[in-house]
Scaffold this motif. Structure first.
Motif, PDB file in Angstrom:
ATOM      1  N   MET A  84       0.884  -1.218   0.128  1.00 52.62           N
ATOM      2  CA  MET A  84      -0.013   0.055  -0.043  1.00 52.62           C
ATOM      3  C   MET A  84       0.947   1.295   0.011  1.00 52.62           C
ATOM      4  N   SER A  85       0.378   2.343  -0.675  1.00 52.06           N
ATOM      5  CA  SER A  85       1.274   3.610  -0.780  1.00 52.06           C
ATOM      6  C   SER A  85       1.192   4.130   0.476  1.00 52.06           C
ATOM      7  N   LYS A  86       2.407   5.037   0.815  1.00 50.93           N
ATOM      8  CA  LYS A  86       2.506   5.654   2.159  1.00 50.93           C
ATOM      9  C   LYS A  86       1.426   6.504   2.112  1.00 50.93           C
ATOM     10  N   TRP A  87       0.855   7.288   1.326  1.00 45.73           N
ATOM     11  CA  TRP A  87      -0.058   8.315   1.297  1.00 45.73           C
ATOM     12  C   TRP A  87      -1.472   7.673   1.693  1.00 45.73           C
ATOM     13  N   ARG A  88      -1.738   6.399   1.235  1.00 46.21           N
ATOM     14  CA  ARG A  88      -2.969   5.959   1.675  1.00 46.21           C
ATOM     15  C   ARG A  88      -2.965   5.330   3.119  1.00 46.21           C
ATOM     16  N   GLU A  89      -1.599   4.936   3.636  1.00 45.42           N
ATOM     17  CA  GLU A  89      -1.639   4.775   5.175  1.00 45.42           C
ATOM     18  C   GLU A  89      -2.025   5.808   5.941  1.00 45.42           C
ATOM     19  N   ARG A  90      -1.567   6.955   5.396  1.00 48.28           N
ATOM     20  CA  ARG A  90      -1.794   8.186   6.409  1.00 48.28           C
ATOM     21  C   ARG A  90      -3.069   8.954   6.088  1.00 48.28           C
ATOM     22  N   LEU A  91      -4.087   8.589   5.355  1.00 46.61           N
ATOM     23  CA  LEU A  91      -5.505   8.870   5.073  1.00 46.61           C
ATOM     24  C   LEU A  91      -6.023   8.871   6.283  1.00 46.61           C
ATOM     25  N   ASN A  92      -5.965   7.732   7.076  1.00 51.84           N
ATOM     26  CA  ASN A  92      -6.591   7.740   8.403  1.00 51.84           C
ATOM     27  C   ASN A  92      -6.380   8.667   9.537  1.00 51.84           C
ATOM     28  N   GLU A  93      -5.468   9.405   9.115  1.00 49.64           N
ATOM     29  CA  GLU A  93      -5.112  10.530  10.207  1.00 49.64           C
ATOM     30  C   GLU A  93      -5.910  11.766   9.961  1.00 49.64           C
ATOM     31  N   TYR A  94      -6.918  11.887   8.999  1.00 51.24           N
ATOM     32  CA  TYR A  94      -7.672  12.860   8.511  1.00 51.24           C
ATOM     33  C   TYR A  94      -9.020  12.748   8.862  1.00 51.24           C
ATOM     34  N   ASP A  95      -9.955  13.756   9.236  1.00 48.78           N
ATOM     35  CA  ASP A  95     -11.185  13.424   9.251  1.00 48.78           C
ATOM     36  C   ASP A  95     -11.986  12.840   7.956  1.00 48.78           C
ATOM     37  N   ASP A  96     -13.215  12.510   8.055  1.00 47.13           N
ATOM     38  CA  ASP A  96     -13.850  11.746   6.929  1.00 47.13           C
ATOM     39  C   ASP A  96     -14.240  12.788   5.970  1.00 47.13           C
ATOM     40  N   GLU A  97     -14.380  14.064   5.978  1.00 45.65           N
ATOM     41  CA  GLU A  97     -14.696  14.920   5.249  1.00 45.65           C
ATOM     42  C   GLU A  97     -13.233  15.115   4.070  1.00 45.65           C
ATOM     43  N   HIS A  98     -12.146  15.311   4.866  1.00 49.88           N
ATOM     44  CA  HIS A  98     -10.767  15.387   4.303  1.00 49.88           C
ATOM     45  C   HIS A  98     -10.304  14.309   3.335  1.00 49.88           C
ATOM     46  N   ARG A  99     -10.521  13.057   4.343  1.00 53.93           N
ATOM     47  CA  ARG A  99     -10.259  11.763   3.663  1.00 53.93           C
ATOM     48  C   ARG A  99     -11.176  11.578   2.350  1.00 53.93           C
ATOM     49  N   HIS A 100     -12.183  11.863   2.321  1.00 60.62           N
ATOM     50  CA  HIS A 100     -13.146  11.577   1.284  1.00 60.62           C
ATOM     51  C   HIS A 100     -12.613  12.516  -0.107  1.00 60.62           C
ATOM     52  N   MET A 101     -12.197  14.003   0.462  1.00 63.32           N
ATOM     53  CA  MET A 101     -11.860  14.738  -0.494  1.00 63.32           C
ATOM     54  C   MET A 101     -10.597  14.275  -1.328  1.00 63.32           C
ATOM     55  N   LEU A 102      -9.603  13.703  -0.475  1.00 62.09           N
ATOM     56  CA  LEU A 102      -8.459  13.318  -0.809  1.00 62.09           C
ATOM     57  C   LEU A 102      -8.591  12.011  -1.864  1.00 62.09           C
ATOM     58  N   GLU A 103      -9.417  11.048  -1.364  1.00 64.88           N
ATOM     59  CA  GLU A 103      -9.573   9.887  -2.188  1.00 64.88           C
ATOM     60  C   GLU A 103     -10.181  10.253  -3.479  1.00 64.88           C
ATOM     61  N   GLY A 104     -10.868  11.186  -3.583  1.00 64.93           N
ATOM     62  CA  GLY A 104     -11.816  11.664  -4.901  1.00 64.93           C
ATOM     63  C   GLY A 104     -12.742  10.496  -5.534  1.00 64.93           C
ATOM     64  N   GLY A 105     -13.161  10.922  -6.480  1.00 66.14           N
ATOM     65  CA  GLY A 105     -14.372   9.974  -7.156  1.00 66.14           C
ATOM     66  C   GLY A 105     -13.353   8.716  -7.965  1.00 66.14           C
ATOM     67  N   SER A 106     -14.546   8.090  -8.650  1.00 64.65           N
ATOM     68  CA  SER A 106     -13.924   6.941  -9.375  1.00 64.65           C
ATOM     69  C   SER A 106     -12.936   7.250 -10.219  1.00 64.65           C
ATOM     70  N   ILE A 107     -12.912   8.162 -11.105  1.00 68.08           N
ATOM     71  CA  ILE A 107     -12.031   8.630 -11.758  1.00 68.08           C
ATOM     72  C   ILE A 107     -10.752   8.830 -11.113  1.00 68.08           C
ATOM     73  N   SER A 108     -10.686   9.713 -10.338  1.00 67.55           N
ATOM     74  CA  SER A 108      -9.378   9.812  -9.670  1.00 67.55           C
ATOM     75  C   SER A 108      -8.829   8.611  -8.859  1.00 67.55           C
ATOM     76  N   GLN A 109      -9.772   7.823  -8.403  1.00 64.90           N
ATOM     77  CA  GLN A 109      -9.361   6.554  -7.700  1.00 64.90           C
ATOM     78  C   GLN A 109      -8.598   5.601  -8.475  1.00 64.90           C
ATOM     79  N   SER A 137      -4.598   4.690  -8.222  1.00 64.71           N
ATOM     80  CA  SER A 137      -4.306   3.227  -7.897  1.00 64.71           C
ATOM     81  C   SER A 137      -2.943   2.886  -8.570  1.00 64.71           C
ATOM     82  N   TYR A 138      -2.284   3.873  -9.403  1.00 69.61           N
ATOM     83  CA  TYR A 138      -0.987   3.833  -9.924  1.00 69.61           C
ATOM     84  C   TYR A 138       0.049   4.535  -8.814  1.00 69.61           C
ATOM     85  N   SER A 139       1.109   4.246  -9.099  1.00 68.81           N
ATOM     86  CA  SER A 139       2.301   5.088  -8.412  1.00 68.81           C
ATOM     87  C   SER A 139       1.773   6.892  -8.881  1.00 68.81           C
ATOM     88  N   LEU A 140       2.468   7.379  -7.800  1.00 66.92           N
ATOM     89  CA  LEU A 140       2.233   9.022  -8.122  1.00 66.92           C
ATOM     90  C   LEU A 140       2.935   9.754  -9.363  1.00 66.92           C
TER      91      LEU A 140
END
Length: 207
Positions: free
Chosen positions: A1-26, A30-33
């Protein structure tokens, strides 16, 4: 798992949802940055556009009795221009998002306006390629066909990628940002806000 995905739990639901994005962004994230860089996302969109234009261009060339190799060369030349344009706009979006540092705009409630545009542009472009139409209409068709991809990258994907890339480097993604998220106001909240404002006005008139 990417480092940034592991750190998403540090943020609240709204910001985590924003960072994950919709289906296209996800899908892209899913590939490397490195491969999900906005420049490469722009190139992918350019490839999709070029593939849709293959048949109309070959139809036009065949109708004009052109040699298949000439038609292919015409398509390749046009494809290179579109790819370079989309890649360039992706790079510009990356630079702008780094300078302005604004949060990404989620497109769930706006996709019904944005997503049909490439199909409308493709329809207009196909008509202008097959039939004799004014050059202005052809330009309009290409604009409507190409614009949605770079627009999505500019307002949504590039800001999200910038923040995620900073998270991956153990940096604060919100550094230098005046606003960290665009919150959607639903109808109930808007009605309550308007009601409170009306109450305040009435109280001021009574006093």
């Amino acid at each position: 798992m990417s480092k940034w995905r592991e750190r998403l739990n540090e943020y609240d639901d709204e910001h985590r949802h924003m960072l994950e994005g919709g289906s296209i962004s996800q899908l892209f994230l899913s590939y490397s940055l490195s491969f999900s860089n906005p420049v490469f996302v722009g190139i992918v969109y350019g490839i999709m556009i070029n593939m849709t234009l293959l048949l109309p261009i070959f139809y036009e060339g065949n109708s004009n009795s052109e040699d298949p190799m000439e038609i292919l060369q015409k398509w390749i030349n046009q494809s290179v221009i579109i790819l370079l344009l989309c890649a360039f706009l992706g790079a510009i979006s990356t630079i702008i998002s780094s300078l302005i540092r604004r949060p990404p705009i989620r497109l769930e409630k706006r996709r019904r306006y944005l997503y049909p545009l490439p199909f409308i542009g493709f329809l207009i472009t196909t008509i202008t390629i097959i039939f004799s139409t004014p050059e202005e209409l052809k330009i309009l068709g290409y604009f409507i066909l190409i614009a949605p991809g770079p627009l999505y990258i500019q307002i949504s994907y590039a800001p999200r990628w910038r923040m995620i890339e900073r998270i991956d480097r153990d940096l604060d993604p919100f550094e230098g940002m005046k606003k960290t998220i665009y919150r959607e106001i639903n109808n109930d909240e808007l009605s309550e806000q308007n009601f409170n404002e009306l109450e305040n006005v009435i109280e001021e008139l009574d006093s």
